[in-house]
Structures are given as C-alpha cells and as structure tokens.
Scaffold this active site. Structure first.
Site, PDB file in Angstrom:
ATOM      1  N   LYS A  80      57.835   7.505  -8.533  1.00 17.68           N
ATOM      2  CA  LYS A  80      56.554   8.297  -8.505  1.00 17.68           C
ATOM      3  C   LYS A  80      56.809   9.322  -7.399  1.00 17.68           C
ATOM      4  O   LYS A  80      56.401  10.245  -7.423  1.00 17.68           O
ATOM      5  CB  LYS A  80      55.325   7.628  -8.621  1.00 17.68           C
ATOM      6  CG  LYS A  80      55.222   6.847  -9.862  1.00 17.68           C
ATOM      7  CD  LYS A  80      54.670   7.558 -10.952  1.00 17.68           C
ATOM      8  CE  LYS A  80      54.577   6.780 -12.146  1.00 17.68           C
ATOM      9  NZ  LYS A  80      55.628   5.720 -12.707  1.00 17.68           N
TER      10      LYS A  80
HETATM   11  C1  LIG Z   1      55.987   5.471 -13.976  1.00 15.45           C
HETATM   12  C2  LIG Z   1      57.186   4.481 -13.923  1.00 15.45           C
HETATM   13  C3  LIG Z   1      57.883   4.388 -15.089  1.00 15.45           C
HETATM   14  C4  LIG Z   1      57.594   5.115 -16.360  1.00 15.45           C
HETATM   15  O1  LIG Z   1      58.016   6.683 -16.207  1.00 15.45           O
HETATM   16  P1  LIG Z   1      57.358   7.592 -17.219  1.00 15.45           P
HETATM   17  O2  LIG Z   1      57.836   8.876 -16.581  1.00 15.45           O
HETATM   18  O3  LIG Z   1      55.998   7.290 -17.368  1.00 15.45           O
HETATM   19  O4  LIG Z   1      58.138   7.400 -18.446  1.00 15.45           O
HETATM   20  C5  LIG Z   1      59.179   3.553 -15.031  1.00 15.45           C
HETATM   21  N1  LIG Z   1      59.265   2.656 -13.952  1.00 15.45           N
HETATM   22  C6  LIG Z   1      58.551   2.704 -12.868  1.00 15.45           C
HETATM   23  C7  LIG Z   1      58.925   1.844 -11.592  1.00 15.45           C
HETATM   24  C8  LIG Z   1      57.464   3.289 -12.928  1.00 15.45           C
HETATM   25  O5  LIG Z   1      56.559   3.517 -11.737  1.00 15.45           O
END
Ligand SMILES: *Cc1c(COP(=O)(O)O)cnc(C)c1O
Length: 494
Positions: free
Chosen positions: A112
């Site tokens: 993120k």
């Molecule tokens: C948010 C997240 C995901 C999923 O990503 P999306 O863009 O929502 O598909 C996968 N792994 C981690 C560690 C995340 O924080």
C-alpha cells in the site's frame, strides 16, 4: 490535449485527472477511468537504464496530463525517497525460478506504501490546481494495514489532516502499535468500541452528512478519502510493473519484447488492474494471473463468468485479501462491456441487490488475458516452508498465495514464460503466520521474539518499521463509542 476521466456508471461530463483525484468516487457511485489508456513511449530496451523515479514520471505524465512536469516530479521525489529502505524502491529477487517483485520497502512494509506515499502529494497539488482553499481532511476506517499506510503518507503533509478509526479490539497488537505511535501534528488515530463494519459505517455516514460538510466548510475544511478506488492510487501502481520489466531486460533475463507473466495476490483487484493497464500500455505481458485465498470469489468468477458474493466470509492468514467485493473489478467489467456505462450499471445494481451478476460469453472472451487461481491455507503455509527450505528466501502469507497459484498454474499448463510475482508484504508484517508455517514450535513465543527468530532464520535485518515500534511512545490514546465518531471528529476540527 488533456486525457479526461469518465465514470463507469454514466456518460456524465468527463473531468481532468486532478479533478478525478480530488473526487475519488464519481457522484453516480461509479469509478473514474481514463477515456483511453495511453501507450508507453519509452523503448523497452531503454527501460533498464531508468531509475524508479524516472519510470514513474514517464508513466504518470501520460495519465495525469493536467499536472506540469515540475508538479509531477515534485510529487514523485517527495514520495519515493529515504522513506524506502532501498534506492531501487521495488527490487526484484529471483528465487526458485520466479521473480519476486518486492513492493514492501516503504514506511509500513506493505505494498500500500507504493501508492499511499504519493497520493497525499497528488491530492494537495490537485487541490491547488483547482483553487481548493480548504484544508483537506482524510477520513479512513481501517482493519489494520491501510490506516497505517495512509497515516505514514499524510503525516506532516501541509494542507491536510488525517483521522483514522480502527476497531479497538479488532486489529493485531503490532498493527495497533504501528498506528498509535504515528508521529505528525496532523495525524489522529482513534480506537472505537465496535468492529470494523461499525468504523466503516461511521465514516460513510460522515461522508454523506451534508450538514456536517457545510459546518466544516465554514471552518475551512473538506473531507476526502484515500480509498483504493482513487485513480491517484491506481496509476502509481502501474509504474512498478514497467520498472520490473526494465530490470529483467537489464539483467539479461528476457529480451526486450519477450512476454512475461504477472502473478498478483488479489483482494480489491487494484494491484492486478494496474498490471492490466501496464499491458494495455504496451508492456509485453502474456497472462495476468489473479491469485485468491480461500475467499475465492474472483477465481469462481473467472471460471464461470458469475460474480457471487453470497457466501461465508473466511478469516485467513492473508487478511488483506479477505474480501468478498473487489471494488476495482468494476473498471475491468466496464472495459470488457465495451465501455457501456448502462450495462455496467445494471451489473453493479444486481451486485448490490442480489449479491451477484453474470457476464456474457463475449465479455468473458474479452478477459482472456486473465487466469484465476486460489490457494488453500494449507497450500499457502506449505509454499512458505518449501521455498524457505529450498532457497532460504522467506515470503509473507499474501505473497505465498500467489506463489502457490503460480506453481499450480505452471504445472497444469507447462507455460514457461518468465514470471513476476508481486510480493505485497514483508514477512515481518505477518511474522506469526510465517513462522508457524515454517515450524509449528514457534507458537508459544511473543510477537517480538518471533521477529528476532525470523531475522536469524532468514538472515535479514529487522526492518526499521518494526524496530521503531518496539520502543516508540504511544502518541494516540483516544477511544470512543461507535456512535460518538462524529462528535470526536468535530472536536478535532474545532
Ligand atoms: C491490499 C493488499 C493486497 C490486495 O491488493 P488489492 O489491490 O486490494 O488486490 C494484497 N496483499 C497485501 C499485503 C495487501 O496489503
């Protein structure tokens, strides 16, 4: 000529990139999408010579056309700096034949950060461009990870405040410690007596409260959201796929133009959609492999053409993928429905009323680039253990879901394209599940003991983000009842 953005749910007037970033969601409930996806201009053979920041500029200038070169470079340089613990920003690690694209070297050691470190700068620049004089107040409800990444991104960004609500007894001890030790005069973290849904509903109610908006406007504030459907989060995620391809070419792993597969552990469908955009821009991608955990709505969807959220919600060891409604999928649906807003709207209505919708065979054929797969909890744990035993490389539970799906896919198809696996979190973020996967006897240790064990076992240094919270002071201790969230916000914004 500016690239304009349109809602997926109606043919309302297109708006500029900066306006779409400011608005987040369209008034009709749709997501903003560029009217065309631009083509990447830099020759693939030159990619490998470019830094992450240079690649970011080449991608973002095509999407955010109403930003000046100076504005964009400013945003990029403020985002991708020493907050990341490596100059490469997103390094590529080869292990057991696959290439792990490590997206966890930012402030909160999860992917993120890749978008949330730049969003605050895009947002404040967009506000200036559109003569927004109010201070922007980011309101977020979090079940753990997004809250901390948003706090880290917005901390001390001039012209913004950020208020994060989390369920007081509903996040892990490390996640809570990460949030309540957040520095920055403009950051506010509040535990609520309630669960994540209560937090989410409380935030939604504030966003929809017109009287509150008017009162705040009079004081010089306006709400905004750092939600993953914001185009200002999606576009920065395209960058690392293009950057990674450059590294592969530079290291002699692929010839410029050779196709690769991309495997993405998926929840809200944001990360893999960014890879799809990279392909649409001209990146040589063969298959986009969408990996789900036991909440396998997307796997079933790619299998049957029916999206059905009517099922039990399963708590897994990859909690950031425990999602039954993948919001960003709407952008793909709109695209494969030949950009017909009415057809898309009908399906989204069906999703909210019946909990499901079906796509046509023709639409399904338009999604042939995608392959769905899923991994059980057992397969996920085994994948972590096996990869560690074979190579010494330790991956987190989310990444392991993708690695497991990738293994099954290559076994079943004999597809031998080189493959990039999006590595979305540091194993230090999900230490207990990771260590349990490797050896069940770690179960009795405390979280920080496990951190030290992981460091020894993987021969890697404990990330700064974890070291910091061992001894950091608690700076936020506000707790409120779930029906007092608005009062709490009004007190902060007095
Ligand atoms: C948010 C997240 C995901 C999923 O990503 P999306 O863009 O929502 O598909 C996968 N792994 C981690 C560690 C995340 O924080």
């Amino acid at each position: 000529m500016n690239l304009m953005y349109q809602s997926t749910r109606s043919n309302s007037e297109p708006i500029t990139a900066s306006q779409a970033i400011l608005k987040g969601l369209a008034d009709d409930g749709g997501l903003y999408i560029p009217v065309t996806v631009p083509k990447f201009e830099v020759p693939l053979s030159r990619l490998g010579k470019m830094t992450y920041q240079e690649t970011a500029y080449e991608v973002m200038k095509l999407f955010f056309t109403d930003f000046t070169e100076e504005e964009l470079k400013n945003c990029i340089n403020r985002a991708y700096d020493e907050k990341f613990d490596t100059k490469e920003i997103a390094p590529l690690v080869k292990a057991d034949g696959a290439f792990y694209l490590e997206l966890f070297h930012g402030a909160t050691i999860a992917f993120k950060d890749m978008a949330l470190s730049i969003l605050p700068h895009l947002l404040t620049t967009a506000a200036k461009k559109n003569q927004v004089k109010d201070e922007i107040v980011i309101l977020t409800a979090t079940s753990g990870d997004t809250g901390k990444a948003a706090l880290a991104g917005f901390a001390d960004v001039e012209g913004t405040k950020i208020i994060v609500f989390y369920p007081k007894d509903g996040v892990s001890p490390i996640q809570e410690k990460q949030m309540v030790t957040q520095k920055g005069d403009n950051t506010f973290v509040i535990g609520i007596r309630g669960n994540f849904d209560d937090a989410q509903n409380g935030v939604k109610a504030m966003f929809n409260n017109k009287q509150l908006a008017a009162d705040l406007k009079a004081k010089g504030y306006q709400f905004s959201s750092a939600n993953s459907i914001n185009i200002g989060r999606l576009v920065p995620q395209i960058v690392y796929y293009i950057y990674a391809y450059g590294r592969l070419v530079e290291n002699g792993e692929v010839k410029a133009g050779e196709k690769i597969n991309v495997v993405v552990p998926t929840g809200n469908f944001g990360n893999i959609l960014a890879a799809y955009y990279a392909k649409t821009m001209g990146l040589p991608v063969n298959k986009l492999i969408c990996a789900s955990n036991e909440n396998k709505v997307l796997f079933d969807f790619f299998q049957t053409g029916i999206y059905n959220r009517n099922r039990d919600f399963i708590l897994t060891s990859s909690p950031s993928m425990d999602i039954l409604i993948s919001s960003n999928l709407e952008r793909l649906i709109y695209q494969v429905a030949d950009r017909d807003a009415d057809r898309n709207l009908a399906m989204m209505k069906s999703l909210s009323t019946k909990g499901e919708y079906a796509i046509t065979d023709e639409m399904k054929a338009n999604m042939a680039d995608f392959v769905g797969g899923y991994a059980s909890e057992k397969e996920t744990a085994e994948t972590i253990k096996k990869l560690y035993e074979l190579t010494g490389y330790v991956i987190d539970t989310h990444t392991a879901v993708a690695a497991s799906v990738y293994k099954n896919y290559t076994r079943q198809t004999a597809d031998d394209h080189k493959s990039i696996i999006a590595s979305t979190a540091s194993p230090y973020k999900f230490t207990r599940s990771v260590m349990n996967a490797i050896d069940g006897s770690y179960d009795s240790k405390t979280d920080f003991q496990l951190v030290d064990e992981l460091s020894k076992l993987s021969n890697t240094a404990v990330p700064q983000a974890i070291e910091e919270i061992r001894s950091a002071d608690v700076l936020h201790n506000t707790v409120c009842d779930k029906d007092k969230m608005q009062e709490t916000v009004e007190k902060i914004l007095r």
